[in-house]
Design a protein around this motif. Sequence first.
Motif, PDB file in Angstrom:
ATOM      1  N   GLY A 120      10.747   5.658  20.406  1.00  0.00           N
ATOM      2  CA  GLY A 120      10.182   4.601  19.569  1.00  0.00           C
ATOM      3  C   GLY A 120      11.172   3.515  19.234  1.00  0.00           C
ATOM      4  N   GLY A 121      12.449   3.880  19.174  1.00  0.00           N
ATOM      5  CA  GLY A 121      13.490   2.908  18.904  1.00  0.00           C
ATOM      6  C   GLY A 121      13.462   2.336  17.505  1.00  0.00           C
ATOM      7  N   ALA A 122      14.018   1.125  17.391  1.00  0.00           N
ATOM      8  CA  ALA A 122      14.182   0.479  16.088  1.00  0.00           C
ATOM      9  C   ALA A 122      12.854   0.135  15.426  1.00  0.00           C
ATOM     10  N   ASP A 123      11.872  -0.276  16.232  1.00  0.00           N
ATOM     11  CA  ASP A 123      10.574  -0.668  15.661  1.00  0.00           C
ATOM     12  C   ASP A 123       9.880   0.519  14.993  1.00  0.00           C
ATOM     13  N   THR A 124       9.893   1.660  15.671  1.00  0.00           N
ATOM     14  CA  THR A 124       9.268   2.856  15.098  1.00  0.00           C
ATOM     15  C   THR A 124      10.024   3.310  13.859  1.00  0.00           C
ATOM     16  N   ALA A 125      11.344   3.263  13.914  1.00  0.00           N
ATOM     17  CA  ALA A 125      12.165   3.662  12.759  1.00  0.00           C
ATOM     18  C   ALA A 125      11.843   2.792  11.551  1.00  0.00           C
TER      19      ALA A 125
END
Length: 258
Positions: A78-83
Amino acid sequence: MDMTILLPVIIVTAIGLIAGLALALAAKFMAVPVDEREEKLRECLPGANCGACGYSGCDGYAAALAKGESTPDKCAPGGADTAASLGEILGVEVSSTPKVAFIACQKNSANKYDYTGKQSCLSASLVHSGPLECQFGCIGFGDCLRACPFGAISVDDNGKMIICEDICVGCGKCAAVCPKSLISIVPKTAKTRVLCSNKHKGAPVVKVCTTSCIACGMCVKACENEAITLVDNIAAIDPEKCTNCGKCKVACKRKAII
């Protein structure tokens, strides 16, 4: 109406009503409370179920987040957006730096014997530390390639494993299966890296590899930010201090730094 017919109908109907009421009451009083946050957290996750977060899948990770047992920066796909989305639901600030896998070896070591066993790095490493002259080097049978769930690892004509950083999500599964512990998960922004894992020093290293770190310390002297130290006879770069100026690369005559 004949009571012999009506009475059984009344009894069956009464039993049905009582059973229905009992089931309704049981559903109400025995129901497991549903955490609405858990459902919202699960909706934010990509559904890869890769296990990179340390849980069985996205459902397990969402449940752990809702209970406060984990942090929102564990979802590599998910990366930064999901975090950020997870952090918003939980009401916490999240700083997630994209990470990628990195193989600290250029595979420039010759073979000391011909290995004919199972084409597995783990299996080969059990036979005299592997077939390479460098006992710390990449064997190249692709255990990491097969472990990558995203297809981010390929192999070139020389048997060297190549990681595509545009695809890699830094899940760490390749690092977990490497018997030589050559793979680490590093910030994607850390562009200056040491391509060697040989823990020996000087002449013994030169004999087994043409592009190895010999712990000469020239890179340490060249770094104006004190970002490089020698750890176990290998240059180690602190990404927090490194500015990617490239002076250490110029100073390294062994071409062990990129």
